[in-house]
Motif scaffolding. Structure first.
Motif, PDB file in Angstrom:
ATOM      1  N   VAL A 321     -43.178  -8.492  35.471  1.00 38.68           N
ATOM      2  CA  VAL A 321     -43.145  -9.098  36.811  1.00 38.68           C
ATOM      3  C   VAL A 321     -41.883  -9.906  37.081  1.00 38.68           C
ATOM      4  CG1 VAL A 321     -45.652  -9.221  36.937  1.00 38.68           C
ATOM      5  CG2 VAL A 321     -44.383 -11.159  36.016  1.00 38.68           C
ATOM      6  N   MET A 322     -41.067 -10.175  36.071  1.00 33.08           N
ATOM      7  CA  MET A 322     -39.896 -11.037  36.275  1.00 33.08           C
ATOM      8  C   MET A 322     -38.863 -10.363  37.185  1.00 33.08           C
ATOM      9  SD  MET A 322     -37.965 -10.706  32.598  1.00 33.08           S
ATOM     10  CE  MET A 322     -37.188  -9.163  32.065  1.00 33.08           C
ATOM     11  N   SER A 323     -38.062 -11.194  37.834  1.00 31.77           N
ATOM     12  CA  SER A 323     -36.980 -10.707  38.693  1.00 31.77           C
ATOM     13  C   SER A 323     -35.707 -10.579  37.865  1.00 31.77           C
ATOM     14  CB  SER A 323     -36.739 -11.675  39.852  1.00 31.77           C
ATOM     15  OG  SER A 323     -37.895 -11.807  40.651  1.00 31.77           O
ATOM     16  N   HIS A 324     -34.993  -9.492  38.050  1.00 27.41           N
ATOM     17  CA  HIS A 324     -33.712  -9.285  37.368  1.00 27.41           C
ATOM     18  C   HIS A 324     -32.925  -8.232  38.154  1.00 27.41           C
ATOM     19  CE1 HIS A 324     -34.974  -5.361  35.680  1.00 27.41           C
ATOM     20  NE2 HIS A 324     -36.166  -5.926  35.644  1.00 27.41           N
ATOM     21  N   PRO A 325     -31.598  -8.225  38.126  1.00 27.13           N
ATOM     22  CA  PRO A 325     -30.742  -9.209  37.454  1.00 27.13           C
ATOM     23  C   PRO A 325     -30.817 -10.574  38.124  1.00 27.13           C
ATOM     24  CG  PRO A 325     -29.424  -7.760  38.820  1.00 27.13           C
ATOM     25  CD  PRO A 325     -30.816  -7.208  38.869  1.00 27.13           C
ATOM     26  N   VAL A 326     -30.288 -11.581  37.446  1.00 30.40           N
ATOM     27  CA  VAL A 326     -30.424 -12.962  37.883  1.00 30.40           C
ATOM     28  C   VAL A 326     -29.093 -13.463  38.439  1.00 30.40           C
ATOM     29  CG1 VAL A 326     -31.112 -15.283  37.188  1.00 30.40           C
ATOM     30  CG2 VAL A 326     -32.078 -13.289  36.020  1.00 30.40           C
ATOM     31  N   THR A 327     -29.170 -14.172  39.567  1.00 28.70           N
ATOM     32  CA  THR A 327     -27.986 -14.834  40.114  1.00 28.70           C
ATOM     33  C   THR A 327     -27.730 -16.090  39.298  1.00 28.70           C
ATOM     34  OG1 THR A 327     -28.436 -14.024  42.342  1.00 28.70           O
ATOM     35  CG2 THR A 327     -26.957 -15.902  42.147  1.00 28.70           C
ATOM     36  N   CYS A 328     -26.554 -16.167  38.664  1.00 26.40           N
ATOM     37  CA  CYS A 328     -26.203 -17.290  37.792  1.00 26.40           C
ATOM     38  C   CYS A 328     -24.888 -17.906  38.246  1.00 26.40           C
ATOM     39  CB  CYS A 328     -26.065 -16.839  36.339  1.00 26.40           C
ATOM     40  SG  CYS A 328     -27.491 -15.964  35.689  1.00 26.40           S
ATOM     41  N   VAL A 329     -24.588 -19.073  37.730  1.00 25.76           N
ATOM     42  CA  VAL A 329     -23.291 -19.711  37.975  1.00 25.76           C
ATOM     43  C   VAL A 329     -22.734 -20.204  36.654  1.00 25.76           C
ATOM     44  CG1 VAL A 329     -23.801 -20.396  40.350  1.00 25.76           C
ATOM     45  CG2 VAL A 329     -24.368 -21.951  38.464  1.00 25.76           C
ATOM     46  N   ASP A 330     -21.435 -20.372  36.623  1.00 25.51           N
ATOM     47  CA  ASP A 330     -20.770 -20.938  35.456  1.00 25.51           C
ATOM     48  C   ASP A 330     -20.858 -22.463  35.523  1.00 25.51           C
ATOM     49  OD1 ASP A 330     -17.927 -21.968  34.164  1.00 25.51           O
ATOM     50  OD2 ASP A 330     -18.745 -20.244  33.103  1.00 25.51           O
ATOM     51  N   SER A 331     -20.822 -23.105  34.384  1.00 26.00           N
ATOM     52  CA  SER A 331     -20.933 -24.569  34.364  1.00 26.00           C
ATOM     53  C   SER A 331     -19.762 -25.236  35.069  1.00 26.00           C
ATOM     54  CB  SER A 331     -21.022 -25.072  32.923  1.00 26.00           C
ATOM     55  OG  SER A 331     -19.850 -24.717  32.195  1.00 26.00           O
ATOM     56  N   ASN A 332     -18.663 -24.501  35.252  1.00 25.39           N
ATOM     57  CA  ASN A 332     -17.487 -25.061  35.915  1.00 25.39           C
ATOM     58  C   ASN A 332     -17.495 -24.824  37.420  1.00 25.39           C
ATOM     59  OD1 ASN A 332     -15.014 -26.507  35.553  1.00 25.39           O
ATOM     60  ND2 ASN A 332     -13.897 -24.617  35.996  1.00 25.39           N
ATOM     61  N   ALA A 333     -18.526 -24.163  37.955  1.00 29.44           N
ATOM     62  CA  ALA A 333     -18.595 -23.877  39.385  1.00 29.44           C
ATOM     63  C   ALA A 333     -18.685 -25.170  40.182  1.00 29.44           C
ATOM     64  CB  ALA A 333     -19.804 -22.996  39.701  1.00 29.44           C
ATOM     65  N   HIS A 334     -17.928 -25.240  41.287  1.00 26.79           N
ATOM     66  CA  HIS A 334     -17.939 -26.425  42.136  1.00 26.79           C
ATOM     67  C   HIS A 334     -19.242 -26.492  42.908  1.00 26.79           C
ATOM     68  CE1 HIS A 334     -16.676 -29.297  45.251  1.00 26.79           C
ATOM     69  NE2 HIS A 334     -15.745 -29.676  44.405  1.00 26.79           N
ATOM     70  N   VAL A 335     -19.676 -27.707  43.222  1.00 31.55           N
ATOM     71  CA  VAL A 335     -20.951 -27.885  43.901  1.00 31.55           C
ATOM     72  C   VAL A 335     -20.985 -27.180  45.257  1.00 31.55           C
ATOM     73  CG1 VAL A 335     -20.270 -30.058  45.007  1.00 31.55           C
ATOM     74  CG2 VAL A 335     -22.683 -29.603  44.540  1.00 31.55           C
ATOM     75  N   VAL A 336     -19.831 -27.043  45.917  1.00 32.63           N
ATOM     76  CA  VAL A 336     -19.788 -26.375  47.219  1.00 32.63           C
ATOM     77  C   VAL A 336     -20.204 -24.911  47.094  1.00 32.63           C
ATOM     78  CG1 VAL A 336     -18.247 -25.648  49.088  1.00 32.63           C
ATOM     79  CG2 VAL A 336     -18.099 -27.955  48.180  1.00 32.63           C
ATOM     80  N   GLU A 337     -19.929 -24.288  45.941  1.00 33.63           N
ATOM     81  CA  GLU A 337     -20.306 -22.894  45.731  1.00 33.63           C
ATOM     82  C   GLU A 337     -21.814 -22.738  45.549  1.00 33.63           C
ATOM     83  OE1 GLU A 337     -17.997 -21.294  42.507  1.00 33.63           O
ATOM     84  OE2 GLU A 337     -16.250 -22.486  43.068  1.00 33.63           O
ATOM     85  N   LEU A 338     -22.502 -23.814  45.205  1.00 35.85           N
ATOM     86  CA  LEU A 338     -23.942 -23.750  44.971  1.00 35.85           C
ATOM     87  C   LEU A 338     -24.742 -23.846  46.258  1.00 35.85           C
ATOM     88  CD1 LEU A 338     -24.099 -26.284  41.980  1.00 35.85           C
ATOM     89  CD2 LEU A 338     -23.499 -23.864  41.912  1.00 35.85           C
ATOM     90  N   ILE A 339     -24.176 -24.502  47.272  1.00 34.17           N
ATOM     91  CA  ILE A 339     -24.921 -24.784  48.501  1.00 34.17           C
ATOM     92  C   ILE A 339     -25.438 -23.514  49.174  1.00 34.17           C
ATOM     93  CG2 ILE A 339     -24.767 -25.780  50.814  1.00 34.17           C
ATOM     94  CD1 ILE A 339     -22.839 -27.872  49.643  1.00 34.17           C
ATOM     95  N   PRO A 340     -24.577 -22.499  49.443  1.00 33.85           N
ATOM     96  CA  PRO A 340     -25.115 -21.303  50.105  1.00 33.85           C
ATOM     97  C   PRO A 340     -26.117 -20.540  49.250  1.00 33.85           C
ATOM     98  CG  PRO A 340     -22.830 -20.955  49.443  1.00 33.85           C
ATOM     99  CD  PRO A 340     -23.120 -22.406  49.252  1.00 33.85           C
ATOM    100  N   LEU A 341     -25.983 -20.601  47.928  1.00 34.97           N
ATOM    101  CA  LEU A 341     -26.906 -19.875  47.059  1.00 34.97           C
ATOM    102  C   LEU A 341     -28.309 -20.469  47.130  1.00 34.97           C
ATOM    103  CD1 LEU A 341     -24.638 -19.412  43.902  1.00 34.97           C
ATOM    104  CD2 LEU A 341     -25.189 -17.700  45.634  1.00 34.97           C
ATOM    105  N   LEU A 342     -28.386 -21.797  47.176  1.00 29.03           N
ATOM    106  CA  LEU A 342     -29.681 -22.461  47.162  1.00 29.03           C
ATOM    107  C   LEU A 342     -30.244 -22.714  48.558  1.00 29.03           C
ATOM    108  CD1 LEU A 342     -29.077 -25.010  44.268  1.00 29.03           C
ATOM    109  CD2 LEU A 342     -30.665 -23.084  44.248  1.00 29.03           C
ATOM    110  N   SER A 343     -29.414 -22.529  49.592  1.00 28.45           N
ATOM    111  CA  SER A 343     -29.903 -22.801  50.945  1.00 28.45           C
ATOM    112  C   SER A 343     -30.093 -21.543  51.781  1.00 28.45           C
ATOM    113  CB  SER A 343     -28.925 -23.739  51.680  1.00 28.45           C
ATOM    114  OG  SER A 343     -27.667 -23.105  51.887  1.00 28.45           O
TER     115      SER A 343
END
Length: 380
Positions: A321-343
């Protein structure tokens, strides 16, 4: 500088060339494509209609090649622009020839009329004006073809367009420019995307272009993309250097592909989570299971007992039942790059990787807390 000389200096400065945001590699790519396109188009016209006709029509063709290969994303370089403009310009030129004969005045009138018709027909293409001029002033070689001159003109346009379609896409330049697709509406409501609820809208952009009232050689979609990218860079600058590694949760609760649905539900309930990363035996991320996945499975599962009633049979592993592939980010990704992914993309969490290994996870709560802290710093 005195107030009197300042406007003059600004006016003179406007004659200086603007910087080009392209690399030398792109200049060479475009130059080679234009050369090949003109060569093949002219050769085809020369072979079918003779050297006289080909030489009279090569000028507009060379100008079109610059647009189709160097600025292929522009509104003036799209397929209908070149084909439509060549067709309109030739018809106008033939009509003017019948009325006024071959003269400089007739050629100039043909250029003006062709331009006036290209605009409402949405096929504005500067070399189209040159086509009108060349047809009127082409002499016996061109005039002798009569209405048949449409054939070599359109042949040139179609061969050059075919070269541009093939060459640009082979060299990883998307052509023609695709229309922007509306973002997927994940919640099936009438609300616009979260990122579009503040700032400018598409309607605002349309009003701005109407206020400008001038020709702009850029599609509305490209202009919107440029403005939103500018906003993103400005936000990134204002938010400093906040990275994913700074705001992620490090004590990550994980599951394996063999974890049962019942065990996964208990983990989610105990830790008040909405999703669990799924790791294989080498600790590599292979999927994510969320409450939505569990609910989706419950709708498809048989309902023979209490657990099965909710689709939670003890023997069903997460690998089913799990979803894959998974959308991931690198630990060095800037917070601005995370906003559209989570919103915008409906994601509740983002696994954070370093060298392919899971090192943390960022939830919507983590992001809100980081934005709140940054706002306090700026207001303070």
């Amino acid at each position: 500088m005195t107030p009197f000389s300042s406007p003059l200096a600004n006016w003179l400065h406007s004659f200086l060339p603007h910087s080009m945001n392209t690399r030398p590699r792109e200049w060479l790519r475009a130059g080679l494509g234009a050369a090949v396109g003109v060569l093949l188009s002219t050769w085809a016209c020369h072979w079918l209609f003779g050297a006289g006709v080909a030489s009279h029509l090569v000028g507009p063709l060379a100008a079109s090649a610059v647009l189709l290969f160097a600025v292929s994303s522009g509104a003036l370089a799209q397929p209908w622009s070149i084909v439509g403009s060549y067709l309109v310009a030739t018809i106008v030129a033939l009509a003017v020839l019948q009325v006024g004969g071959a003269s400089l005045l007739s050629a100039s009138v043909a250029v003006g009329l062709a331009l006036a018709l290209m605009c409402p027909l949405r096929c504005l293409h500067p070399p189209g004006g040159a086509v009108a001029f060349c047809v009127v002033t082409g002499g016996p070689d061109v005039a002798g073809l009569g209405v048949g001159v449409l054939t070599p003109v359109l042949l040139n346009a179609l061969v050059l367009l075919g070269c541009a379609l093939l060459y640009n896409n082979l060299t990883r330049v998307r052509y023609p420019k695709a229309h922007a697709q509306p973002a997927a509406e994940l919640h099936h409501t009438q609300d616009v995307a979260p990122q579009q609820r503040v700032g400018f809208t598409a309607a605002d952009l349309d009003h701005a272009l109407e206020d400008l009232g001038e020709f702009v050689d850029v599609t509305r979609e490209d202009l919107e993309q440029i403005i939103r990218a500018t906003e993103k860079h400005a936000l990134r600058r204002s938010m400093g250097d906040i990275r994913a590694g700074q705001i992620m949760s490090r004590d990550v609760q994980c599951a394996t592909p063999d974890t049962t649905l019942e065990q996964a539900l208990r983990l989610l309930e105990y830790h008040h989570l909405k999703a669990l990363p799924v790791l294989d035996e080498t600790r590599r991320l292979v999927g994510v299971v969320s409450l939505i996945d569990l609910l989706g499975h419950s709708r498809r599962a048989p309902r023979s007992d209490f657990l099965a009633r909710f689709g939670l049979r003890r023997d069903v592993p997460l690998s089913k039942v799990m979803s894959h592939p998974v959308t991931c980010v690198d630990s060095n990704a800037h917070v601005v790059e995370l906003i559209p992914l989570l919103s915008e993309q409906g994601l509740h969490c983002l696994p954070v990787l370093e060298a392919g290994e899971l090192v943390g996870i960022i939830t919507q709560t983590d992001l809100i807390a980081a934005l709140h802290r940054d706002l306090i710093v700026h207001l303070g």
